[in-house]
Design a protein around this motif. Sequence first.
Motif, PDB file in Angstrom:
ATOM      1  N   ARG A 142      20.302   8.298  65.697  1.00 50.31           N
ATOM      2  CA  ARG A 142      19.600   9.410  64.513  1.00 50.31           C
ATOM      3  C   ARG A 142      18.302   9.749  65.317  1.00 50.31           C
ATOM      4  NH1 ARG A 142      18.484   7.557  58.741  1.00 50.31           N
ATOM      5  NH2 ARG A 142      18.732   9.757  57.798  1.00 50.31           N
ATOM      6  N   HIS A 143      17.701   9.041  65.734  1.00 50.39           N
ATOM      7  CA  HIS A 143      16.373   9.214  66.489  1.00 50.39           C
ATOM      8  C   HIS A 143      15.923   9.570  68.004  1.00 50.39           C
ATOM      9  CE1 HIS A 143      14.645   8.598  62.417  1.00 50.39           C
ATOM     10  NE2 HIS A 143      15.107   7.289  62.445  1.00 50.39           N
ATOM     11  N   GLU A 144      17.222   9.380  68.527  1.00 45.40           N
ATOM     12  CA  GLU A 144      17.351   9.964  70.058  1.00 45.40           C
ATOM     13  C   GLU A 144      17.086  11.458  70.230  1.00 45.40           C
ATOM     14  OE1 GLU A 144      20.763   8.785  71.908  1.00 45.40           O
ATOM     15  OE2 GLU A 144      20.507   6.465  71.428  1.00 45.40           O
ATOM     16  N   HIS A 145      16.123  11.730  71.391  1.00 49.25           N
ATOM     17  CA  HIS A 145      15.822  12.941  71.880  1.00 49.25           C
ATOM     18  C   HIS A 145      16.284  13.077  73.241  1.00 49.25           C
ATOM     19  CE1 HIS A 145      14.141  13.644  68.132  1.00 49.25           C
ATOM     20  NE2 HIS A 145      13.415  12.698  68.183  1.00 49.25           N
ATOM     21  N   LEU A 146      16.553  14.203  73.747  1.00 48.09           N
ATOM     22  CA  LEU A 146      16.771  14.339  75.109  1.00 48.09           C
ATOM     23  C   LEU A 146      15.574  14.547  76.028  1.00 48.09           C
ATOM     24  CD1 LEU A 146      19.492  17.191  75.150  1.00 48.09           C
ATOM     25  CD2 LEU A 146      20.027  14.730  75.586  1.00 48.09           C
ATOM     26  N   ALA A 147      15.721  13.982  77.114  1.00 50.76           N
ATOM     27  CA  ALA A 147      14.567  13.999  77.999  1.00 50.76           C
ATOM     28  C   ALA A 147      14.414  15.360  78.477  1.00 50.76           C
ATOM     29  CB  ALA A 147      14.559  12.950  79.165  1.00 50.76           C
ATOM     30  N   TRP A 148      13.059  15.873  79.038  1.00 48.65           N
ATOM     31  CA  TRP A 148      12.529  16.945  79.418  1.00 48.65           C
ATOM     32  C   TRP A 148      13.685  17.570  80.359  1.00 48.65           C
ATOM     33  CZ3 TRP A 148      11.540  17.852  84.413  1.00 48.65           C
ATOM     34  CH2 TRP A 148      10.888  16.911  84.995  1.00 48.65           C
ATOM     35  N   PHE A 149      14.135  16.997  81.323  1.00 44.29           N
ATOM     36  CA  PHE A 149      14.675  17.382  82.576  1.00 44.29           C
ATOM     37  C   PHE A 149      16.327  17.931  82.141  1.00 44.29           C
ATOM     38  CE2 PHE A 149      14.973  12.467  82.830  1.00 44.29           C
ATOM     39  CZ  PHE A 149      16.237  12.492  82.558  1.00 44.29           C
ATOM     40  N   TRP A 150      16.754  17.398  80.908  1.00 45.48           N
ATOM     41  CA  TRP A 150      18.242  17.849  80.400  1.00 45.48           C
ATOM     42  C   TRP A 150      17.872  19.246  79.801  1.00 45.48           C
ATOM     43  CZ3 TRP A 150      22.216  15.620  81.729  1.00 45.48           C
ATOM     44  CH2 TRP A 150      22.134  14.034  81.969  1.00 45.48           C
ATOM     45  N   THR A 151      16.801  19.667  79.594  1.00 40.20           N
ATOM     46  CA  THR A 151      16.697  21.220  79.285  1.00 40.20           C
ATOM     47  C   THR A 151      15.974  22.336  80.091  1.00 40.20           C
ATOM     48  OG1 THR A 151      14.457  20.875  78.144  1.00 40.20           O
ATOM     49  CG2 THR A 151      16.279  20.422  76.848  1.00 40.20           C
ATOM     50  N   GLN A 165      20.211  16.555  61.494  1.00 35.18           N
ATOM     51  CA  GLN A 165      19.100  15.983  61.267  1.00 35.18           C
ATOM     52  C   GLN A 165      18.143  16.891  60.364  1.00 35.18           C
ATOM     53  OE1 GLN A 165      16.975  14.496  64.484  1.00 35.18           O
ATOM     54  NE2 GLN A 165      15.713  12.905  63.032  1.00 35.18           N
ATOM     55  N   ARG A 166      17.961  18.201  60.880  1.00 31.05           N
ATOM     56  CA  ARG A 166      17.014  19.075  60.220  1.00 31.05           C
ATOM     57  C   ARG A 166      17.773  19.473  58.928  1.00 31.05           C
ATOM     58  NH1 ARG A 166      17.254  25.399  60.263  1.00 31.05           N
ATOM     59  NH2 ARG A 166      19.318  24.679  59.916  1.00 31.05           N
ATOM     60  N   ASP A 167      19.004  19.433  58.864  1.00 31.69           N
ATOM     61  CA  ASP A 167      19.507  19.812  57.493  1.00 31.69           C
ATOM     62  C   ASP A 167      19.446  18.570  56.326  1.00 31.69           C
ATOM     63  OD1 ASP A 167      20.506  22.147  58.305  1.00 31.69           O
ATOM     64  OD2 ASP A 167      22.467  21.582  58.607  1.00 31.69           O
ATOM     65  N   ARG A 168      19.390  17.548  57.073  1.00 32.39           N
ATOM     66  CA  ARG A 168      19.308  16.395  55.976  1.00 32.39           C
ATOM     67  C   ARG A 168      17.705  16.231  55.747  1.00 32.39           C
ATOM     68  NH1 ARG A 168      22.355  13.325  59.865  1.00 32.39           N
ATOM     69  NH2 ARG A 168      20.633  12.684  60.988  1.00 32.39           N
ATOM     70  N   CYS A 169      16.883  16.599  56.414  1.00 31.26           N
ATOM     71  CA  CYS A 169      15.598  16.970  55.917  1.00 31.26           C
ATOM     72  C   CYS A 169      15.194  17.888  54.851  1.00 31.26           C
ATOM     73  CB  CYS A 169      14.453  17.110  57.166  1.00 31.26           C
ATOM     74  SG  CYS A 169      14.168  15.872  58.328  1.00 31.26           S
ATOM     75  N   HIS A 170      15.883  18.911  55.122  1.00 28.68           N
ATOM     76  CA  HIS A 170      15.689  19.976  53.949  1.00 28.68           C
ATOM     77  C   HIS A 170      16.258  19.597  52.812  1.00 28.68           C
ATOM     78  CE1 HIS A 170      13.876  23.195  56.598  1.00 28.68           C
ATOM     79  NE2 HIS A 170      14.821  23.137  57.299  1.00 28.68           N
ATOM     80  N   GLU A 171      17.669  18.945  52.959  1.00 27.50           N
ATOM     81  CA  GLU A 171      18.263  18.382  51.871  1.00 27.50           C
ATOM     82  C   GLU A 171      17.344  17.281  50.988  1.00 27.50           C
ATOM     83  OE1 GLU A 171      22.352  16.065  50.527  1.00 27.50           O
ATOM     84  OE2 GLU A 171      21.806  16.661  52.584  1.00 27.50           O
ATOM     85  N   GLU A 172      16.741  16.516  51.724  1.00 28.02           N
ATOM     86  CA  GLU A 172      15.888  15.388  51.164  1.00 28.02           C
ATOM     87  C   GLU A 172      14.854  16.095  50.345  1.00 28.02           C
ATOM     88  OE1 GLU A 172      15.055  11.652  50.130  1.00 28.02           O
ATOM     89  OE2 GLU A 172      16.683  12.282  51.124  1.00 28.02           O
ATOM     90  N   VAL A 173      14.070  17.017  50.843  1.00 25.83           N
ATOM     91  CA  VAL A 173      12.970  17.493  50.315  1.00 25.83           C
ATOM     92  C   VAL A 173      13.584  18.388  49.019  1.00 25.83           C
ATOM     93  CG1 VAL A 173      11.431  19.632  50.521  1.00 25.83           C
ATOM     94  CG2 VAL A 173      11.724  18.180  52.286  1.00 25.83           C
ATOM     95  N   GLU A 174      14.482  19.041  48.841  1.00 28.02           N
ATOM     96  CA  GLU A 174      15.249  19.456  48.027  1.00 28.02           C
ATOM     97  C   GLU A 174      15.399  18.313  46.638  1.00 28.02           C
ATOM     98  OE1 GLU A 174      19.149  22.355  46.547  1.00 28.02           O
ATOM     99  OE2 GLU A 174      18.441  22.169  48.585  1.00 28.02           O
ATOM    100  N   LEU A 175      15.885  17.472  47.231  1.00 22.83           N
ATOM    101  CA  LEU A 175      16.424  16.460  46.187  1.00 22.83           C
ATOM    102  C   LEU A 175      15.007  15.860  45.689  1.00 22.83           C
ATOM    103  CD1 LEU A 175      19.171  14.534  47.976  1.00 22.83           C
ATOM    104  CD2 LEU A 175      19.316  15.646  45.694  1.00 22.83           C
TER     105      LEU A 175
END
Length: 135
Positions: A36-45, A72-82
């Motif tokens: 859930r909290h993993e992000h790509l390192a800079w060299f992948w982009t 993950q972004r959609d879950r955050c928007h849904e959580e704010v709405e709830l």
Amino acid sequence: MSLGADGPILACYQALEPEHLNVTTMVANPNTCGHRHEHLAWFWTMDIPKDTCANDWMSEFYQVHWLRAKSQRDRCHEEVELLQCEMSWMKNFFLHQANHWQALNQLAESSGNYGLQCYSACQHTMYTRLAAQFE
């Protein structure tokens, strides 16, 4: 940095940190927990169009990471709405309880039940104050 690279190269490449070198297994098993909290390192982009044209696996890799980020972004928007709805529901509940206790207060006043009248007045005041905090 210590190799004496000039400005344009340093602008393109960043210093490698130990957390940049972690392996991601999201493509091999996308349904496992813990990504859930993993992000790509800079060299992948750095050069996504070239990577996706050269290798189908890399295209799938970027798609999986993009879908994870979008969900993950959609879950955050849904959580704010709830949360906003829950706050509205709580305010409505407190107003309902205040009206209920006010009706009981009027009933107790007409019947001469002073104990219920006092208690219902306190409950009405409490719920009215709780509802006022949502303003």
